[in-house]
Design an enzyme around this catalytic site. Sequence first.
Site, PDB file in Angstrom:
ATOM      1  N   LYS A   1       0.843  -1.212   0.000  1.00  0.00           N
ATOM      2  CA  LYS A   1       0.000   0.000   0.000  1.00  0.00           C
ATOM      3  C   LYS A   1       0.873   1.255   0.000  1.00  0.00           C
ATOM      4  O   LYS A   1       0.603   2.220  -0.726  1.00  0.00           O
ATOM      5  CB  LYS A   1      -0.944  -0.027   1.212  1.00  0.00           C
ATOM      6  CG  LYS A   1      -2.040  -1.080   1.075  1.00  0.00           C
ATOM      7  CD  LYS A   1      -2.797  -1.348   2.368  1.00  0.00           C
ATOM      8  CE  LYS A   1      -3.777  -2.507   2.146  1.00  0.00           C
ATOM      9  NZ  LYS A   1      -4.500  -2.924   3.352  1.00  0.00           N
TER      10      LYS A   1
ATOM     11  N   GLN B   1      -4.817  -1.724   9.703  1.00  0.00           N
ATOM     12  CA  GLN B   1      -4.618  -3.019   9.048  1.00  0.00           C
ATOM     13  C   GLN B   1      -5.137  -4.146   9.945  1.00  0.00           C
ATOM     14  O   GLN B   1      -4.772  -4.237  11.119  1.00  0.00           O
ATOM     15  CB  GLN B   1      -3.124  -3.213   8.744  1.00  0.00           C
ATOM     16  CG  GLN B   1      -2.816  -4.463   7.958  1.00  0.00           C
ATOM     17  CD  GLN B   1      -3.375  -4.431   6.530  1.00  0.00           C
ATOM     18  OE1 GLN B   1      -3.290  -3.422   5.838  1.00  0.00           O
ATOM     19  NE2 GLN B   1      -3.954  -5.533   6.098  1.00  0.00           N
TER      20      GLN B   1
ATOM     21  N   ASP C   1     -11.239   2.463   4.339  1.00  0.00           N
ATOM     22  CA  ASP C   1     -11.600   1.065   4.082  1.00  0.00           C
ATOM     23  C   ASP C   1     -13.109   0.915   3.862  1.00  0.00           C
ATOM     24  O   ASP C   1     -13.563  -0.138   3.413  1.00  0.00           O
ATOM     25  CB  ASP C   1     -11.189   0.182   5.274  1.00  0.00           C
ATOM     26  CG  ASP C   1      -9.896  -0.583   5.003  1.00  0.00           C
ATOM     27  OD1 ASP C   1      -9.569  -0.792   3.822  1.00  0.00           O
ATOM     28  OD2 ASP C   1      -9.233  -0.978   5.978  1.00  0.00           O
TER      29      ASP C   1
END
Length: 289
Positions: free
Chosen positions: A54, A98, A121
Site C-alpha cells: 500500500k 490493518q 476502508d
Amino acid sequence: MSAGIIDGKQVSQRILDQVKARVDARRTRALRPPGLAVIRVGEDAASKIYVRNKLRACERCGIESTVLEIPDTTTQAELLARIDDLNHSEIIDAILVQLPLPSHIDSDTVTDGIEPTKDVDGFHPCNVGRLMLGRTGLRPCTPRGVMTLLRHIGVTVTGMDAVVLGRSNIVGRPMALELMHAGATITVCHSRTRGLEDKVAAADLVVAALGKPRFVEGSWIKTGAIVVDVGITRLADGSLVGDVDFEPARRRAAWITPVPGGVGPMTVASLLENTLQAAELRETGATTP
Ligand code: NAP
C-alpha cells in the site's frame, strides 16, 4: 472454450496512473497531496507485506503516506487515542487500520472510532449504511476493485444472475450490495448454504470470497460465465491459490481472474482512489461521506 484472463495488474496500473494525474493536478492548483495514515498493530507477517504494498502504491501516485507501527502490547484505549489524533489531523485525509488486530482489541470498536469521512476502508457503520442505501460514500476497497474490473472488460451486470460466495463484512456482503446496485440479481452463499454447487452452476457471474483453496470446481461453472476469484491462500509449498480451481474453470468461463494478479492489485488501487476521494471530500467541508 478458454476464458479471457482479467488482468488485474494491468487495470490497477491504469487506475494508479489516473490517481497520480489527479494528485499532480492538485499540485498545480496549490493543493497539498492527499495524506493516508496506516496503523499496523503487532508483527503479523502478512500484514507487513500488505502495508508495504500500500505504501509503495502511495509513493507511485504522490500520495503522502505515514505508517504507525504499534506493538501488540498496546491497549485498545491507547490505539483509540492514536486514531483520535489522526481524526483531528489537518494533513491526514484517510485512516486505515490493518486487520487482523490482536485478540485483546475489538476490531468493531476500533472501526467505530475512525472518523467516517476518513474511513478509507469503508468499514465504518456510516459508510456501510450509505452503501446499503446506494448513496455516495467511501466503499470497501475489494468490492470496489471488482466492480472496476467488470467495467474494464465491458460487462453489463444489469440483469445477470450473480452468486457471491462468502458473506464477510469486508468482501462478500459489500460485494453483493455493489452488484445489486448495478442491477444484478444476487444469491449470497455461506457455510450454511444448501445446494451451493447448483447455485454456482446457474450463475452468469460468480464472485468467490471464501478463503478455501480451489473450493469451486471447474465443472460447476456455467459455460460462458464470468468468474471473479477474490480468495487468496498460501499453500505449504509457498504458492498462492484462489478459491476457484483455475484451469478447469477457465475452460468453461468467458472471463476469469487469476490468483495472484487478479483482484489483489485492484484492492490496493481502490484504496488509493478512496484516499483521493476522502481528500476531495474534506475540501468541500463535508461532515459525512
Ligand atoms: P472470511 O471473513 O473468513 O469469510 C469467509 C466466508 O466464506 C464466510 O462468509 C463463510 O461463511 C464462507 N465460507 C467458508 N467456508 C465455506 C464453505 N465451505 N461453504 C460456503 N461458504 C463458506 O473471509 P474474507 O475476509 O471475506 O476473505 C475471503 C478470502 O478473500 C480470503 O482468502 C482472503 O484472503 C481473501 N481476500 C482477498 C482480498 C484481495 O484483495 N484479493 C481482500 C480481502 C480478502 P459463514 O459466514 O457462514 O462463516
